[in-house]
Scaffold this motif. Structure first.
Motif, PDB file in Angstrom:
ATOM      1  N   ARG A 145       0.973  -1.172  -0.009  1.00 27.79           N
ATOM      2  CA  ARG A 145       0.631  -0.200   0.053  1.00 27.79           C
ATOM      3  C   ARG A 145       0.720   1.277  -0.329  1.00 27.79           C
ATOM      4  N   LEU A 146       0.641   2.282  -1.107  1.00 27.39           N
ATOM      5  CA  LEU A 146       1.356   3.913  -0.672  1.00 27.39           C
ATOM      6  C   LEU A 146       0.538   4.430   0.143  1.00 27.39           C
ATOM      7  N   HIS A 147      -0.410   4.567   0.929  1.00 31.83           N
ATOM      8  CA  HIS A 147      -0.673   5.173   1.798  1.00 31.83           C
ATOM      9  C   HIS A 147      -1.479   4.318   2.962  1.00 31.83           C
ATOM     10  N   GLY A 148      -1.734   5.198   4.058  1.00 31.84           N
ATOM     11  CA  GLY A 148      -2.857   4.400   5.176  1.00 31.84           C
ATOM     12  C   GLY A 148      -1.738   4.102   6.240  1.00 31.84           C
ATOM     13  N   VAL A 149      -2.226   3.250   7.034  1.00 30.17           N
ATOM     14  CA  VAL A 149      -1.910   2.574   8.252  1.00 30.17           C
ATOM     15  C   VAL A 149      -1.892   1.422   8.251  1.00 30.17           C
ATOM     16  N   SER A 150      -3.202   0.886   7.827  1.00 25.43           N
ATOM     17  CA  SER A 150      -3.574  -0.132   8.220  1.00 25.43           C
ATOM     18  C   SER A 150      -3.763  -1.464   6.577  1.00 25.43           C
ATOM     19  N   PRO A 151      -3.241  -2.948   6.419  1.00 25.97           N
ATOM     20  CA  PRO A 151      -3.450  -3.478   5.356  1.00 25.97           C
ATOM     21  C   PRO A 151      -4.669  -3.127   4.268  1.00 25.97           C
ATOM     22  N   MET A 152      -6.374  -3.457   5.148  1.00 28.31           N
ATOM     23  CA  MET A 152      -7.238  -2.881   4.595  1.00 28.31           C
ATOM     24  C   MET A 152      -7.085  -1.525   3.812  1.00 28.31           C
ATOM     25  N   THR A 153      -6.963  -0.628   3.966  1.00 28.77           N
ATOM     26  CA  THR A 153      -6.816   0.659   3.074  1.00 28.77           C
ATOM     27  C   THR A 153      -6.401   0.833   2.006  1.00 28.77           C
ATOM     28  N   GLY A 154      -6.801   1.244   1.027  1.00 31.05           N
ATOM     29  CA  GLY A 154      -6.626   1.228   0.107  1.00 31.05           C
ATOM     30  C   GLY A 154      -6.230  -0.088  -1.080  1.00 31.05           C
ATOM     31  N   THR A 155      -6.676  -1.151  -0.460  1.00 24.50           N
ATOM     32  CA  THR A 155      -5.983  -2.220  -1.408  1.00 24.50           C
ATOM     33  C   THR A 155      -6.711  -3.484  -1.872  1.00 24.50           C
ATOM     34  N   SER A 156      -6.364  -4.235  -2.817  1.00 24.15           N
ATOM     35  CA  SER A 156      -7.206  -5.136  -2.976  1.00 24.15           C
ATOM     36  C   SER A 156      -7.288  -6.429  -2.051  1.00 24.15           C
ATOM     37  N   LEU A 157      -6.513  -6.257  -0.622  1.00 24.08           N
ATOM     38  CA  LEU A 157      -7.169  -7.336   0.711  1.00 24.08           C
ATOM     39  C   LEU A 157      -8.171  -7.983   0.749  1.00 24.08           C
ATOM     40  N   ASP A 158      -9.246  -6.797   1.102  1.00 28.91           N
ATOM     41  CA  ASP A 158     -10.655  -7.809   1.532  1.00 28.91           C
ATOM     42  C   ASP A 158     -11.403  -8.924   0.445  1.00 28.91           C
ATOM     43  N   ALA A 159     -11.191  -8.054  -0.608  1.00 27.90           N
ATOM     44  CA  ALA A 159     -11.393  -8.332  -2.283  1.00 27.90           C
ATOM     45  C   ALA A 159     -11.029  -9.931  -1.777  1.00 27.90           C
ATOM     46  N   VAL A 160      -9.465 -10.286  -2.390  1.00 27.87           N
ATOM     47  CA  VAL A 160      -8.649 -11.187  -2.558  1.00 27.87           C
ATOM     48  C   VAL A 160      -9.232 -12.084  -1.175  1.00 27.87           C
ATOM     49  N   LEU A 161      -8.767 -12.229  -0.312  1.00 26.95           N
ATOM     50  CA  LEU A 161      -9.553 -12.880   0.944  1.00 26.95           C
ATOM     51  C   LEU A 161     -11.187 -12.968   0.046  1.00 26.95           C
ATOM     52  N   ARG A 162     -12.584 -12.696   0.221  1.00 27.70           N
ATOM     53  CA  ARG A 162     -13.344 -13.129  -0.340  1.00 27.70           C
ATOM     54  C   ARG A 162     -13.467 -13.810  -1.386  1.00 27.70           C
ATOM     55  N   ASN A 163     -12.393 -13.623  -2.975  1.00 30.14           N
ATOM     56  CA  ASN A 163     -12.976 -13.944  -3.095  1.00 30.14           C
ATOM     57  C   ASN A 163     -11.905 -15.918  -3.306  1.00 30.14           C
ATOM     58  N   GLN A 164     -11.889 -15.926  -1.763  1.00 34.27           N
ATOM     59  CA  GLN A 164     -11.212 -17.476  -1.819  1.00 34.27           C
ATOM     60  C   GLN A 164     -11.746 -17.675  -0.900  1.00 34.27           C
ATOM     61  N   GLY A 165     -12.481 -17.613  -0.362  1.00 26.24           N
ATOM     62  CA  GLY A 165     -14.100 -17.685   0.882  1.00 26.24           C
ATOM     63  C   GLY A 165     -13.314 -17.482   2.557  1.00 26.24           C
ATOM     64  N   ILE A 166     -12.494 -16.798   1.660  1.00 24.08           N
ATOM     65  CA  ILE A 166     -12.093 -16.436   3.584  1.00 24.08           C
ATOM     66  C   ILE A 166     -12.782 -16.067   4.531  1.00 24.08           C
TER      67      ILE A 166
END
Length: 211
Positions: A118-139
């Motif tokens: 990520r280029l900005h923010g202070v935590s991993p779900m801000t401005g990244t595809s983390l949530d979508a990537v996890l949901r797409n794998q049934g996590i």
């Protein structure tokens, strides 16, 4: 729900948070944090290896930077060249973070792992595809490790709960500064948001055996 069911490999992802050169290790820009993280790195490596063996997604959440600094935050003291060295103290950053971010060699980014910067923010779900990537794998469960309990791990905890995930934190596989503060965050905040456990308990739940 017992731990074994909560961290079932089919619905669980293993995350490392800012376990990267420039944040941990000998070239860290935050020496106090690097020292605190040193003993947890082998535990993170053991958990990552177990997760890969079981076919779980392994995701390295890194913080990136451009040489010119564009796109990054400027709205907190953390981004102005000063970092918290201990409670009530500030110390100058020794060097600029590496770009692109490199996962620390003790853990490494193996074939099949995800590296999500990520280029900005202070935590991993801000401005990244983390949530979508996890949901797409049934996590539905996140096992979070890394640094720091002060900022990024704490931020991820709020984000994970807000996005509907179960959160599991092995206390001996995360680090922050200073110890008294970290223990208070666990006692007063993280214990309300996450299932707290240990590296050995997770390895046992995954039937891999203690490290």
């Amino acid at each position: 729900m017992n731990l074994r069911d909560l961290v079932a490999p089919a619905t669980t992802a293993f995350l490392t948070v800012e376990v990267q050169d420039g944040v941990v290790g000998e070239h860290s820009v935050i020496p106090d944090l690097a020292r605190a993280a040193e003993p947890v790195l082998p535990r993170i490596a053991a958990l990552a290896a177990a997760a890969r063996l079981l076919g779980m997604p392994v995701v390295h959440c890194t913080v990136d930077s451009r040489p010119d600094g564009r796109g990054g935050n400027r709205n907190a003291r953390l981004f102005t060249g000063l970092v918290g060295a201990a409670a009530g103290e500030l110390s100058p950053v020794r060097a600029k973070p590496v770009r692109p971010a490199t996962v620390h060699a003790s853990i490494g980014a193996k074939d099949g792992d995800f590296v999500m910067g990520r280029l900005h923010g202070v935590s991993p779900m801000t401005g990244t595809s983390l949530d979508a990537v996890l949901r797409n794998q049934g996590i539905s469960t996140i096992v979070a490790t890394g640094v720091s309990v002060n900022v990024a791990v704490l931020g991820l905890s709020f984000e994970a709960v807000n996005h509907g995930y179960q959160l599991v934190i092995p206390r001996d596989a995360v680090a922050g500064v200073d110890d008294d503060y970290v223990q208070m965050v666990f006692r007063r905040t993280l214990s309300l948001l996450a299932t707290l456990t240990t590296t050995d308990a997770l390895l046992e739940a995954w039937a891999v055996g203690p490290g």
